[in-house]
Design an enzyme around this catalytic site. Structure first.
Site: not given
Lengths: 70, 260
Positions: B99, B160, B186-187, B208
């Site tokens: 990634k 995040g 993300a987000g 995550n």
């Protein structure tokens, strides 16, 4: 025979080591070679060549491993 | 029904990819990762603590023979750093699926697309299979695909942030124009965000913090697993049309007459 120590930089910090090769360095630190990767003077040291990869005074070593990340 | 998906010749059943960062402990990382049902996990590469070589390692808790490790370049702000990091990751792990993320400065850590393209070109030339984190920019996304990236991963919102999928129209248009898998990366903040990303038609979701920073990460991992399944099924099912007027669900015939 007196054991020779050489001064290297390991993960950004100065360190005196007895190891003459990358393989010996990993053994001296106590690291599992299967879980790390090594860079010497910004060049990857392939795992298969650890025993032949000689250390010289002033070498910059980076030893890295996988940690949690997103 | 077989609804598996493929990236770089590898086939996966789960459409949820989870990060392994920000957990309280490696035990919690292992439990949440297992609960998510993910088959691919992102991992970071960092210096070993040489003063504590016996410290437990991620591999002991999230074994690479059970999960496909996807090394990232988190923390890299230049193409040079990203390429250096992934070359080390390839040596540490022995695989070339990675990634790529080249990030701009805080507070947004928004993808630096010039640096990202520079790094992608170098990595592809060096034999890597690059899943690329990118801006929700359909032109840049197409360019990355044409360069040879194996998956395009536009952000839903800053890393995040938990803000969800803030530009669903562009995420969908990137997917509609792509011939390689598109993942929202993300987000994502909660289960409905992940479901929305899948309803847009995306191939998978990468998250995550939404799990790791939930009050109960293991329970949120379960929620995310179901959200991705639900969103995917809803996409395949094809949603009904929207209309501002009511359209009664019960038949009008046979109605008893109104009193009076």
């Amino acid at each position: 025979m007196e054991l020779m120590e050489i001064a290297i930089t390991l993960n950004g910090a100065p360190r005196s080591v007895r190891a003459a090769s990358v393989a010996e360095l990993l053994r001296e630190i106590g690291l599992d070679t299967r879980k790390v990767a090594v860079e010497r003077n910004e060049e990857i040291v392939p795992r298969s060549t650890y025993a032949q990869a000689a250390l010289a005074p002033g070498d910059q070593l980076e030893i890295v491993h996988f940690i949690g990340g997103g | 029904m077989d609804d598996s998906w493929e990236v770089a010749g590898r086939r996966f059943t789960s459409r949820l990819i989870v990060g392994t960062g920000r957990y309280k402990s490696l035990e919690e990382t292992a439990a949440a990762t297992a609960a998510s049902g993910a088959e691919i996990v992102t991992v970071a590469l960092r210096r070993v603590n040489t003063s504590d070589p016996a410290a437990p390692m991620l591999q002991d808790f999230v074994p690479p023979d059970r999960y496909t490790y996807l090394p990232n370049t988190a923390g890299c702000h230049t193409a040079r750093d990203a390429v250096r990091t992934l070359r080390l990751a390839r040596e540490a792990g022995g695989w070339n699926l990675v990634k790529l993320e080249v990030l701009g400065p805080p507070p947004y850590l928004y993808p630096d697309m010039a640096g990202t393209m520079e790094a992608a070109a170098a990595l592809i030339a060096d034999g890597f299979e690059v899943m690329v984190y990118c801006a929700d920019d359909p032109i840049a996304a197409k360019r990355l695909e044409e360069m040879g990236c194996v998956a395009i991963m536009p952000l839903g919102a800053p890393i995040g942030s938990g803000m969800g999928v803030v530009n669903p129209y562009m995420n969908r248009s990137i997917k509609q124009n792509a011939r390689v898998p598109v993942l929202v990366d993300a987000g994502i903040g909660t289960a409905s965000d992940a479901a929305l990303a899948m309803e847009l038609g995306c191939d998978a979701v990468l998250l995550n913090s939404a799990i790791a920073h939930a009050d109960d990460p293991v329970l949120m991992a379960t929620a995310m697993k179901h959200a991705v399944l639900a969103g995917r099924a809803a996409f395949l099912a094809g949603r009904m049309r929207k209309d501002y007027r009511a359209d009664a669900s019960s038949p009008m015939s046979g109605l008893i007459p109104s009193a009076g």
